[in-house]
Design a protein around this motif. Structure first.
Motif: not given
Length: 57
Positions: A32-33, A40-42, A47-49, A51-54
């Motif tokens: 996230a940082a 990256v937009r909120q 969505r990316q954080v 995600s199980p593959t984050s």
């Protein structure tokens, strides 16, 4: 004796589970940082954080 072994096993499994969860939380916080630094937009960040593959680290 069996009761003691069972209780000790429960304690050890719980400690390992907490450790695993803490490790995953720290990894997601790091991702996230990085995403925030990249601008990256909120919605995409969440969505990316989530995600199980984050594990982008």
């Amino acid at each position: 004796m069996l009761l003691v072994v069972g209780a000790l096993t429960d304690v050890l499994v719980a400690a390992q589970t907490r450790s695993d969860l803490d490790t995953r939380l720290q990894a997601r916080a790091a991702v996230a940082a990085q995403l925030v630094e990249q601008g990256v937009r909120q919605g995409e960040l969440v969505r990316q954080v989530e995600s199980p593959t984050s594990s982008r680290s």
